[in-house]
Design an enzyme around this catalytic site. Structure first.
Site, PDB file in Angstrom:
ATOM      1  N   LYS A 169     -24.987  85.534  48.842  1.00  0.00           N
ATOM      2  CA  LYS A 169     -24.927  84.304  48.063  1.00  0.00           C
ATOM      3  C   LYS A 169     -26.031  84.302  47.015  1.00  0.00           C
ATOM      4  O   LYS A 169     -26.979  85.053  47.181  1.00  0.00           O
ATOM      5  CB  LYS A 169     -25.048  83.087  48.975  1.00  0.00           C
ATOM      6  CG  LYS A 169     -26.369  83.090  49.775  1.00  0.00           C
ATOM      7  CD  LYS A 169     -26.751  81.752  50.224  1.00  0.00           C
ATOM      8  CE  LYS A 169     -27.593  81.008  49.234  1.00  0.00           C
ATOM      9  NZ  LYS A 169     -29.008  81.376  49.171  1.00  0.00           N
ATOM     10  N   ARG A 179     -33.281 101.448  41.472  1.00  0.00           N
ATOM     11  CA  ARG A 179     -33.689 102.076  40.222  1.00  0.00           C
ATOM     12  C   ARG A 179     -34.865 103.038  40.379  1.00  0.00           C
ATOM     13  O   ARG A 179     -35.021 103.944  39.594  1.00  0.00           O
ATOM     14  CB  ARG A 179     -34.028 100.990  39.212  1.00  0.00           C
ATOM     15  CG  ARG A 179     -33.622 101.407  37.827  1.00  0.00           C
ATOM     16  CD  ARG A 179     -33.659 100.281  36.854  1.00  0.00           C
ATOM     17  NE  ARG A 179     -33.148  99.033  37.402  1.00  0.00           N
ATOM     18  CZ  ARG A 179     -33.254  97.875  36.772  1.00  0.00           C
ATOM     19  NH1 ARG A 179     -33.848  97.814  35.611  1.00  0.00           N
ATOM     20  NH2 ARG A 179     -32.763  96.772  37.285  1.00  0.00           N
ATOM     21  N   GLU A 215     -37.880  72.789  54.311  1.00  0.00           N
ATOM     22  CA  GLU A 215     -38.758  73.962  54.308  1.00  0.00           C
ATOM     23  C   GLU A 215     -40.141  73.538  53.846  1.00  0.00           C
ATOM     24  O   GLU A 215     -40.255  72.700  52.945  1.00  0.00           O
ATOM     25  CB  GLU A 215     -38.221  75.015  53.339  1.00  0.00           C
ATOM     26  CG  GLU A 215     -36.904  75.614  53.774  1.00  0.00           C
ATOM     27  CD  GLU A 215     -36.473  76.701  52.801  1.00  0.00           C
ATOM     28  OE1 GLU A 215     -36.659  77.878  53.118  1.00  0.00           O
ATOM     29  OE2 GLU A 215     -35.980  76.350  51.718  1.00  0.00           O
ATOM     30  N   LYS A 274     -37.788  71.881  49.394  1.00  0.00           N
ATOM     31  CA  LYS A 274     -38.925  72.792  49.562  1.00  0.00           C
ATOM     32  C   LYS A 274     -40.191  71.946  49.559  1.00  0.00           C
ATOM     33  O   LYS A 274     -40.224  70.862  48.987  1.00  0.00           O
ATOM     34  CB  LYS A 274     -38.984  73.777  48.396  1.00  0.00           C
ATOM     35  CG  LYS A 274     -37.705  74.600  48.260  1.00  0.00           C
ATOM     36  CD  LYS A 274     -37.962  76.056  48.504  1.00  0.00           C
ATOM     37  CE  LYS A 274     -36.730  76.895  48.306  1.00  0.00           C
ATOM     38  NZ  LYS A 274     -36.534  77.873  49.380  1.00  0.00           N
ATOM     39  N   ASP A 276     -28.608  76.657  45.579  1.00  0.00           N
ATOM     40  CA  ASP A 276     -29.232  77.625  46.481  1.00  0.00           C
ATOM     41  C   ASP A 276     -28.789  77.416  47.932  1.00  0.00           C
ATOM     42  O   ASP A 276     -28.432  78.374  48.612  1.00  0.00           O
ATOM     43  CB  ASP A 276     -30.762  77.517  46.364  1.00  0.00           C
ATOM     44  CG  ASP A 276     -31.494  78.572  47.184  1.00  0.00           C
ATOM     45  OD1 ASP A 276     -30.937  79.667  47.377  1.00  0.00           O
ATOM     46  OD2 ASP A 276     -32.629  78.303  47.633  1.00  0.00           O
ATOM     47  N   HIS A 296     -25.168  76.922  52.792  1.00  0.00           N
ATOM     48  CA  HIS A 296     -25.610  76.675  54.176  1.00  0.00           C
ATOM     49  C   HIS A 296     -25.250  75.257  54.658  1.00  0.00           C
ATOM     50  O   HIS A 296     -24.702  75.069  55.733  1.00  0.00           O
ATOM     51  CB  HIS A 296     -27.118  76.843  54.312  1.00  0.00           C
ATOM     52  CG  HIS A 296     -27.648  78.162  53.826  1.00  0.00           C
ATOM     53  ND1 HIS A 296     -26.917  79.319  53.886  1.00  0.00           N
ATOM     54  CD2 HIS A 296     -28.847  78.512  53.284  1.00  0.00           C
ATOM     55  CE1 HIS A 296     -27.643  80.325  53.400  1.00  0.00           C
ATOM     56  NE2 HIS A 296     -28.807  79.858  53.024  1.00  0.00           N
TER      57      HIS A 296
HETATM   58  C1  BG6 Z   1     -31.845  81.252  51.495  1.00  0.00           C
HETATM   59  C2  BG6 Z   1     -32.347  80.517  50.279  1.00  0.00           C
HETATM   60  O1  BG6 Z   1     -30.449  81.361  51.454  1.00  0.00           O
HETATM   61  O2  BG6 Z   1     -32.231  80.560  52.674  1.00  0.00           O
HETATM   62  C3  BG6 Z   1     -33.851  80.310  50.350  1.00  0.00           C
HETATM   63  O3  BG6 Z   1     -32.035  81.245  49.111  1.00  0.00           O
HETATM   64  C4  BG6 Z   1     -34.240  79.683  51.667  1.00  0.00           C
HETATM   65  O4  BG6 Z   1     -34.310  79.514  49.265  1.00  0.00           O
HETATM   66  C5  BG6 Z   1     -33.622  80.450  52.836  1.00  0.00           C
HETATM   67  O5  BG6 Z   1     -35.651  79.698  51.770  1.00  0.00           O
HETATM   68  C6  BG6 Z   1     -33.898  79.768  54.160  1.00  0.00           C
HETATM   69  O6  BG6 Z   1     -33.418  80.550  55.218  1.00  0.00           O
HETATM   70  P1  BG6 Z   1     -33.954  80.337  56.706  1.00  0.00           P
HETATM   71  O7  BG6 Z   1     -33.114  81.239  57.540  1.00  0.00           O
HETATM   72  O8  BG6 Z   1     -35.405  80.704  56.684  1.00  0.00           O
HETATM   73  O9  BG6 Z   1     -33.767  78.890  57.017  1.00  0.00           O
END
Ligand code: BG6
Length: 513
Positions: free
Chosen positions: A174, A66, A242, A364, A261, A266
């Site tokens: 995603k 934008r 994380e 998290k 998420d 994943h």
């Molecule tokens: C993303 C999520 O797909 O993967 C995030 O939306 C997450 O919330 C991230 O932090 C983690 O990716 P990686 O590669 O750092 O493990």
């Protein structure tokens, strides 16, 4: 750092399959080009590919967003982003080449004129930069904007290979949908606009080296596959932890939560790669066939209330610093019920996996960043040693460490040196960093290259996405129906009590990664 010779180098023998192939001339159009993903991952990946000689001479990066920018401002932002995020060493001459083919088109997604301009630009780029009219469109935009952008592409004919007489592909980030119904609708819409083989749904975990190595480990060796079943395996634990919070993404995260998420994509992909049968070969179709089969066999336990646990981080301490509660994050509702932790027990209803639970957890603000797949074997059926000598002996485990310290650990019992027959657990480690001199490409680098090459092996198919939502939907429905929100856990701890109780109920415990 060793760099491969630049594209077009006569030293590169095209028949050598060990060298990555260079895609044909093309444009990469990034919608949402000024956003976070673009700056942190996509633009650095473009630079790293260029630096490794893996972008064709006729390559153009087109930013669409934008902001009222011209080519120069976008090029400046992209340069800073590439410099900050690049994995390979910085070389001005490499960026110079990328910069020559960097364009920017300002516009909003409902702006017909901007899309008409884009369609024209893609035609012109063939004349000015020799792109052959080929283009990949990267939707690095909120899912709510997908339909508008896809319709614009349909309206202008820019998605139609027959009209353009060149290849046109789309990359969809995603989360792909919000639940099964919305995923089906989105799949239908994407497939109306693009040919199925030209749709690339990104799950960046599939671009990680260690995730691909899981397939090498299982199918290139004789050692593991014969015992990869319920006769020998007790359970599987997949952890994606994380230490970070939501990193300023409250608007997205409040609508999404941990299950949508990362569990839906994943973690279920890691489950699929761990549990699937051997594909007949490694092309996209064969791999997807096996993954769809296994995802279709994934079931939830009947007693879902006890086996789908959610949590939300409270304030606490992490790496010596005080961190605030999720509900105190900027943009988060003070009474938010969004989960930042999810742990679920899945079953895979096949002969190979009958009775083997797959425990998946993610969170998290857990103590550290670590992703691993732990395959826990059954105990030996008989031990000819005195019980007191084997007290510290656990189950054999094979742990695939996806990140960090990428590698494998095998845990098994070994004799303690000395005159008695004492047996204790030891660990044998394989570390990528020590075994190989090359360092791994970033997931996005690998996946972008595959898009430009038209290789969809590492991209989940429609059916995989839909099968994953099929098992996530009942969990979301259950959680939405409960009077209480997620259980709080202190930041810096391994999730809520319910997560531990879930395994204790089965007579098991989470591995401490
Ligand atoms: C993303 C999520 O797909 O993967 C995030 O939306 C997450 O919330 C991230 O932090 C983690 O990716 P990686 O590669 O750092 O493990």
């Amino acid at each position: 750092m060793t760099l491969l010779p630049p594209a077009g180098n006569p030293l590169r023998d095209p028949r050598d399959r060990r060298l990555p192939r260079v895609p044909p001339p093309c444009a990469l159009v990034v919608f949402g080009a000024t956003g976070d993903l673009s700056r942190k991952k996509l633009i650095p990946a473009v630079y790293d590919l260029a630096n490794r000689g893996l972008l064709p001479p006729g390559f153009v990066l087109v930013g669409f967003a934008r902001r009222d920018w011209g080519d120069g401002e976008f090029e400046h932002m992209a340069r800073e982003a590439a410099k900050r995020g690049a994995r390979t060493e910085w070389r001005e001459e490499v960026w110079h080449r990328v910069a020559e083919g960097t364009k920017f088109l300002p516009g909003s997604f409902d702006d017909d004129a901007a899309f008409d301009k884009l369609a024209q630009l893609l035609k012109d780029l063939d004349l000015t930069h020799g792109t052959g009219g080929n283009a990949a469109f990267y939707l690095s935009i909120p899912p709510s904007a997908f339909p508008t952008v896809l319709r614009q592409m349909a309206r202008t004919g820019m998605a139609d290979n027959h009209v353009t007489k060149s290849w046109r592909r789309v990359v969809v980030e995603k989360p792909f949908g919000h639940d099964l119904q919305s995923a089906i609708e989105l799949n239908r819409l994407v497939d109306e606009v693009f040919t199925a083989k030209d749709v690339f749904r990104i799950d960046h975990y599939l671009g990680k080296e260690t995730v691909q190595n899981l397939l090498a480990l299982r199918f290139a060796n004789e050692l593991f596959e014969p015992i990869w079943n319920s006769n020998h395996i007790d359970s599987v634990q997949v952890t994606m932890a994380e230490d970070v919070g939501i990193s300023g993404r409250a608007a997205f995260y409040e609508q999404t939560g941990a299950a949508r998420d990362v569990l839906q994509n994943h973690l279920l992909q890691l489950l699929a790669l761990t549990a699937m049968d051997e594909p007949v070969n490694f092309d996209a179709e064969s791999l997807r066939t096996e993954k769809v089969k296994v995802l279709g066999a994934v079931q939830l336990p009947k007693d879902l209330r006890h086996y789908a646990v959610r949590g939300q981080y409270d304030q606490g301490w992490l790496a010596g610093e005080r961190v605030r509660a999720y509900r105190a994050e900027e943009g988060v509702a003070p009474d938010s019920r969004t989960e930042t932790f999810a742990a679920v027990r899945f079953e895979v209803d096949t002969r190979r996996w009958a009775g083997v639970p797959f425990y998946l957890r993610t969170g998290k603000r857990l103590p550290r960043r670590v992703t691993e797949i732990a395959v826990i074997f059954k105990k030996a059926p008989h031990l000819p040693f005195a019980q007191t000598d084997t007290e510290e002996l656990g189950n054999n485990q094979l742990v695939v460490r996806v990140q960090p310290d990428e590698g494998l650990t095998l845990r098994f019992g070994s004799k303690v040196p000395g005159s008695t027959m004492e047996v204790r657990d030891v660990a044998m480690d394989f570390l990528y960093g020590e075994a190989f001199t090359e360092n791994s490409p970033e997931a996005y680098e690998r996946l972008l290259l595959d898009v430009l090459l038209g290789d969809a092996s590492l991209f989940p198919a429609n059916e995989e996405v839909e099968q994953s939502w099929r098992v996530i939907d009942p969990i979301e429905q259950l959680w939405a129906s409960l009077p209480d929100g997620p259980e709080l856990y202190r930041a810096g701890e391994w999730g809520p009590k319910g997560g531990f109780e879930m395994l204790a109920r089965d007579g098991r415990a989470w591995r401490r990664p």
